[in-house]
Design a protein around this motif. Sequence first.
Motif, mmCIF file in Angstrom:
data_model
loop_
_atom_site.group_PDB
_atom_site.id
_atom_site.type_symbol
_atom_site.label_atom_id
_atom_site.label_comp_id
_atom_site.label_asym_id
_atom_site.label_seq_id
_atom_site.Cartn_x
_atom_site.Cartn_y
_atom_site.Cartn_z
ATOM 1 N N PRO A 5 33.446 30.371 3.110
ATOM 2 C CA PRO A 5 34.824 30.348 2.633
ATOM 3 C C PRO A 5 35.048 31.298 1.455
ATOM 4 O O PRO A 5 36.159 31.710 1.195
ATOM 5 C CB PRO A 5 35.018 28.887 2.205
ATOM 6 N N GLY A 6 33.976 31.682 0.774
ATOM 7 C CA GLY A 6 34.135 32.544 -0.391
ATOM 8 C C GLY A 6 34.250 34.019 -0.046
ATOM 9 O O GLY A 6 34.426 34.845 -0.927
ATOM 10 N N SER A 7 34.170 34.357 1.186
ATOM 11 C CA SER A 7 34.187 35.770 1.544
ATOM 12 C C SER A 7 35.599 36.191 1.950
ATOM 13 O O SER A 7 36.070 35.857 3.017
ATOM 14 C CB SER A 7 33.212 36.000 2.700
ATOM 15 N N PRO A 8 36.339 36.919 1.060
ATOM 16 C CA PRO A 8 37.706 37.302 1.382
ATOM 17 C C PRO A 8 37.761 38.286 2.553
ATOM 18 O O PRO A 8 36.809 39.023 2.801
ATOM 19 C CB PRO A 8 38.206 37.952 0.090
ATOM 20 N N HIS A 9 38.882 38.295 3.217
ATOM 21 C CA HIS A 9 39.029 39.066 4.435
ATOM 22 C C HIS A 9 38.831 40.566 4.197
ATOM 23 O O HIS A 9 38.126 41.250 4.933
ATOM 24 C CB HIS A 9 40.417 38.804 5.036
ATOM 25 N N HIS A 10 39.433 41.065 3.105
ATOM 26 C CA HIS A 10 39.379 42.526 2.904
ATOM 27 C C HIS A 10 37.950 42.997 2.655
ATOM 28 O O HIS A 10 37.549 44.074 3.058
ATOM 29 C CB HIS A 10 40.328 42.960 1.783
ATOM 30 N N SER A 11 37.139 42.135 1.980
ATOM 31 C CA SER A 11 35.771 42.529 1.694
ATOM 32 C C SER A 11 34.951 42.597 2.985
ATOM 33 O O SER A 11 34.114 43.483 3.174
ATOM 34 C CB SER A 11 35.158 41.523 0.719
ATOM 35 N N ARG A 12 35.253 41.654 3.894
ATOM 36 C CA ARG A 12 34.544 41.669 5.164
ATOM 37 C C ARG A 12 34.871 42.953 5.925
ATOM 38 O O ARG A 12 34.019 43.618 6.496
ATOM 39 C CB ARG A 12 34.963 40.456 5.998
ATOM 40 N N HIS A 13 36.162 43.288 5.867
ATOM 41 C CA HIS A 13 36.607 44.496 6.542
ATOM 42 C C HIS A 13 35.892 45.717 5.955
ATOM 43 O O HIS A 13 35.397 46.585 6.673
ATOM 44 C CB HIS A 13 38.118 44.628 6.386
ATOM 45 N N HIS A 14 35.804 45.712 4.614
ATOM 46 C CA HIS A 14 35.150 46.827 3.930
ATOM 47 C C HIS A 14 33.681 46.931 4.378
ATOM 48 O O HIS A 14 33.174 48.025 4.648
ATOM 49 C CB HIS A 14 35.240 46.595 2.422
ATOM 50 N N GLY A 15 33.020 45.754 4.483
ATOM 51 C CA GLY A 15 31.608 45.718 4.888
ATOM 52 C C GLY A 15 31.432 46.314 6.276
ATOM 53 O O GLY A 15 30.526 47.125 6.508
ATOM 54 N N ALA A 16 32.349 45.968 7.180
ATOM 55 C CA ALA A 16 32.253 46.474 8.549
ATOM 56 C C ALA A 16 32.419 47.989 8.551
ATOM 57 O O ALA A 16 31.745 48.700 9.290
ATOM 58 C CB ALA A 16 33.329 45.809 9.415
ATOM 59 N N HIS A 17 33.347 48.430 7.663
ATOM 60 C CA HIS A 17 33.591 49.859 7.563
ATOM 61 C C HIS A 17 32.329 50.594 7.143
ATOM 62 O O HIS A 17 31.944 51.604 7.735
ATOM 63 C CB HIS A 17 34.685 50.077 6.517
ATOM 64 N N ARG A 18 31.659 50.026 6.120
ATOM 65 C CA ARG A 18 30.442 50.665 5.624
ATOM 66 C C ARG A 18 29.339 50.648 6.696
ATOM 67 O O ARG A 18 28.644 51.618 6.911
ATOM 68 C CB ARG A 18 29.966 49.945 4.362
ATOM 69 N N LEU A 19 29.293 49.517 7.390
ATOM 70 C CA LEU A 19 28.279 49.385 8.440
ATOM 71 C C LEU A 19 28.464 50.482 9.493
ATOM 72 O O LEU A 19 27.505 51.076 9.972
ATOM 73 C CB LEU A 19 28.405 47.995 9.095
ATOM 74 N N ARG A 20 29.748 50.750 9.788
ATOM 75 C CA ARG A 20 30.014 51.770 10.798
ATOM 76 C C ARG A 20 29.436 53.110 10.356
ATOM 77 O O ARG A 20 28.852 53.843 11.133
ATOM 78 C CB ARG A 20 31.519 51.881 11.021
ATOM 79 N N TRP A 21 29.629 53.437 9.037
ATOM 80 C CA TRP A 21 29.090 54.701 8.534
ATOM 81 C C TRP A 21 27.573 54.733 8.612
ATOM 82 O O TRP A 21 26.975 55.742 8.976
ATOM 83 C CB TRP A 21 29.550 54.935 7.096
ATOM 84 N N VAL A 22 26.973 53.578 8.289
ATOM 85 C CA VAL A 22 25.502 53.520 8.321
ATOM 86 C C VAL A 22 25.010 53.742 9.749
ATOM 87 O O VAL A 22 24.096 54.526 10.005
ATOM 88 C CB VAL A 22 24.993 52.165 7.767
ATOM 89 N N VAL A 23 25.687 53.074 10.687
ATOM 90 C CA VAL A 23 25.275 53.208 12.086
ATOM 91 C C VAL A 23 25.453 54.644 12.554
ATOM 92 O O VAL A 23 24.574 55.235 13.181
ATOM 93 C CB VAL A 23 26.072 52.232 12.984
ATOM 94 N N MET A 24 26.614 55.238 12.188
ATOM 95 C CA MET A 24 26.865 56.625 12.584
ATOM 96 C C MET A 24 25.797 57.548 12.026
ATOM 97 O O MET A 24 25.266 58.419 12.708
ATOM 98 C CB MET A 24 28.239 57.068 12.050
ATOM 99 N N GLY A 25 25.492 57.326 10.734
ATOM 100 C CA GLY A 25 24.484 58.152 10.080
ATOM 101 C C GLY A 25 23.140 58.028 10.770
ATOM 102 O O GLY A 25 22.461 59.024 11.048
ATOM 103 N N ALA A 26 22.805 56.779 11.096
ATOM 104 C CA ALA A 26 21.514 56.543 11.756
ATOM 105 C C ALA A 26 21.490 57.235 13.116
ATOM 106 O O ALA A 26 20.487 57.845 13.493
ATOM 107 C CB ALA A 26 21.278 55.045 11.917
ATOM 108 N N LEU A 27 22.631 57.169 13.809
ATOM 109 C CA LEU A 27 22.685 57.814 15.132
ATOM 110 C C LEU A 27 22.526 59.323 15.005
ATOM 111 O O LEU A 27 21.833 59.955 15.804
ATOM 112 C CB LEU A 27 24.013 57.482 15.827
#
Lengths: 446, 171
Positions: A5-27
């Motif tokens: 419950p402590g994880s606000p929506h925008h932060s989760r969105h931000h995390g997914a965004h960063r993850l996408r960059w990490v995945v792209m970079g790894a690829l």
Amino acid sequence: MDHDPGSPHHSRHHGAHRLRWVVMGALILLALAGCAIMWRPALEPQPASRSGAAAQAFDAATVERGRQLAALGSCAACHTVDPARPFAGGLALATPFGTVYSTNITPDARTGIGAWSEPAFARALREGVSRDGHLLYPAFPYDYYTHMKADDVHALYAYLMTRPALDAPAHANSLHFPFGFRPLVAFWNVLYLKKDDAWAPDARQSVEWNRGAYLADAVAHCGACHTPRTKLGGTDVKRYLDGGEAEGWYVPALNAHSPSPLPWTTEQLASYLRTGIATDHAAAGGPMQSVVENLRFADPHDVTALATWVHSYMEKAPHDAARARTADNLPAPVDTDADARMREGHAVYQNACARCHALGRSESSGAALPLQKAVALYDPDPRSLIHIVRDGIQPPNGEPARWMPAFGAILTDRQTAALAAYLRRYGAGRDPWDHIEDSVRKAKQP
Amino acid sequence: MTTFNLRVNGKPHTVDTDADTPLLYVLRNDLQMNGAKFGCGLGQCGACTVMLDDAAVMSCLVPVSVVGERAVRTVEGLGTADAPGVLQRAFIEEQAAQCGYCIAGMIMRATELLEQSAAPTDDQIREHMMPNLCRCGTHMRILRAVRRAADTMHAGPGSSTSSTSSAGAKA
């Protein structure tokens, strides 16, 4: 995370965004690494003046040694189709990934390997890379040849370079998507090509065993068929010599899982490898026939070394000698046997097979084995038995060898399946094979 | 002794014989159809070749018990001396028989080929005829006879009545 419950929506969105960059970079990194391992340089063609036998002097002993190694490696089994045109290539090899055609390894400068310097030849054997830098498909067993010693590579080169140059352009392969893209083989090589794993003798074993082990691994590539393959088509080293397949045949295990009901001696193995016949055991059929056709030209001492090595694995297997030595013909099914195929299979055995395979028919049948000794009945699946029944055993042209007529057109599919089921139960006394009918159907497909 | 019902050249026959009797013996001894010959008795020479459904088989290897309801066809079913079949006539026209012992088998082997492929190449003919041996050495004439029969059939039913098939094929 979703329940935090402590994880606000925008932060989760931000995390997914960063993850996408990490995945792209790894690829991207993976793609770069991929390119790095996929790209191999072309090696300079050797000048025409060095192509062929005339320009490069090889001494006769080296060429002869190369001839023996080529026989041990069964090079001709894949690279010769027409005996009048040795090593011109063109054999279609069906694999789970599509059909690959063997190539011309005569010293023809345009269509063969005449323009290949010895380093280019050595790189092809050891690393599976063609002279011009393209990756070879592992239907060519460079994952085995990679262990070959330098002077053996030299002898093989000397032998091939002194063969008649034949004009035979490569046949285009027809591989399933995406395997037509050769650079993908680089990933296979990362997994299965152990080129730094230099072959080392085992100090606890005899000189002859070590000779056999080297030849089996680096030259004869026994494991290429006798070991199962992974889904990606690599030798499954964890199950070394545990039985594989070739051209739709089951290839028997040579280790503790050897299906042979009778123990083999080293002499019987050597005789089998050199002539295709081992008294009381087997006649070579299917893909093993072309191996025997090559091994008979090898140095007999080398073949005995191979046999010594194979025997050290096979002797660990349990046997069923009492059954195999039964001095009776195969029995009729017992009355309580509920499997309807048994009666039909027994009738086929009695009326079609027993003419030659019954006890006491050895003299008149060219030594057909009593079927309780036939290893195909003890295999884990019926494929080899079905192939032998359907196609018989045809000796190579002009060679004396065991022979069996083909029954493919004589027996119906149903009769063949019933025969296999009967022989499995009343010949080998083993648990029934599953899906015999499917195997019969599949064996008929080209 | 067991009773077997066979269908040979379209006609039903009943024979009483041992279950392991080769079809060849049944044809020759019980049914007096002497076209198929005993050569080696081992399935190595092809003199006994007959058709079993749509496949050519060496009848010396076929126990009568496995035939079942499959149709047996022999050289007798292809035509008569007065009205030879296309293959028979081609063999006569090419004078493909010397002693003639292998010819019934050759013709039945060729029957299988011409049923499978309307226009076989010369290489296909050679490969297909390989299991059948001729000790007189008339192979070249036999190959020509099969070629002639294939051309005749390929040219269509109209030309099958012409006496020289190659001329018919060109017409």
